[in-house]
Scaffold this motif. Structure first.
Motif, PDB file in Angstrom:
ATOM      1  N   ASP A  65     -83.226 -33.360 -22.625  1.00 41.13           N
ATOM      2  CA  ASP A  65     -82.621 -32.440 -22.850  1.00 41.13           C
ATOM      3  C   ASP A  65     -81.156 -32.222 -22.325  1.00 41.13           C
ATOM      4  N   HIS A  66     -81.381 -32.701 -21.137  1.00 44.21           N
ATOM      5  CA  HIS A  66     -79.899 -32.623 -20.073  1.00 44.21           C
ATOM      6  C   HIS A  66     -79.176 -33.564 -20.623  1.00 44.21           C
ATOM      7  N   LEU A  67     -79.581 -34.902 -20.777  1.00 43.66           N
ATOM      8  CA  LEU A  67     -78.612 -35.888 -21.364  1.00 43.66           C
ATOM      9  C   LEU A  67     -78.002 -35.672 -22.706  1.00 43.66           C
ATOM     10  N   LYS A  68     -78.456 -34.915 -23.391  1.00 45.54           N
ATOM     11  CA  LYS A  68     -77.947 -34.247 -24.619  1.00 45.54           C
ATOM     12  C   LYS A  68     -76.807 -33.448 -24.344  1.00 45.54           C
ATOM     13  N   GLN A  69     -76.670 -32.955 -23.370  1.00 52.47           N
ATOM     14  CA  GLN A  69     -75.581 -31.909 -23.148  1.00 52.47           C
ATOM     15  C   GLN A  69     -74.278 -32.681 -22.341  1.00 52.47           C
TER      16      GLN A  69
END
Length: 168
Positions: free
Chosen positions: A21-25
């Protein structure tokens, strides 16, 4: 112990999901940008983690005895996948681990395994699953270091945050 190792594995899933989820941001190029570190990129760490989770499930279930070929094949399959594609594979292996654990009466039962480099040993299934969890924790730290090296923050995936998310 069986209940606790299931919680530990759920932490592993939670932490991986939180990281994805963090990488998607972050900007897309952060995932594959090469750096001087223990791994050359975030992608390389995530691929390594996925391949080893698959390998350890094969070891634990007895599905594969040719681990070198399995690791080689999986490494080639995931090389260059996007974070989203790899995340889909992570979700599938998480479900397979869950299904396996749900089908075992005693996760503390001792089983015999053979590792291509370390040799043979007898260990509890729960101990092998704990290794998968610990391995993930270690390498999520590598991802944080690579992200910081590129000027981006990491994301908190410590076990205590998982507990807060479950019991708060």
């Amino acid at each position: 112990m069986s209940h606790e190792i299931i919680r530990q594995y759920e932490y592993h899933i939670w932490a991986n999901n939180r990281l994805f989820d963090h990488l998607k941001q972050l900007p897309e190029e952060v995932y594959s940008s090469e750096v001087q570190s223990v791994f050359p990129s975030v992608a390389a760490v995530m691929e390594h983690l996925y391949v080893r989770d698959e390998m350890w499930l094969a070891v634990i279930t007895g599905e594969s005895t040719d681990l070198v070929s399995l690791v080689t094949r999986l490494t080639e399959e995931v090389k260059g996948l996007t974070a989203s594609s790899l995340e889909e594979r992570y979700n599938r292996i998480a479900d397979r681990f869950r299904d396996y654990m749900a089908g075992v009466d005693d996760l503390d039962k001792v089983t015999s395994i053979t590792h291509p480099r370390a040799g043979s040993m007898n260990a509890p299934i729960s101990g092998l699953i704990q290794h998968v969890v610990n391995h993930g924790t270690y390498h999520r730290g590598n991802v944080t270091a690579i992200l910081r090296q590129q000027g981006h923050p990491g994301v908190a995936t410590d076990y205590i945050y998982f507990l807060y998310s479950q019991f708060n």
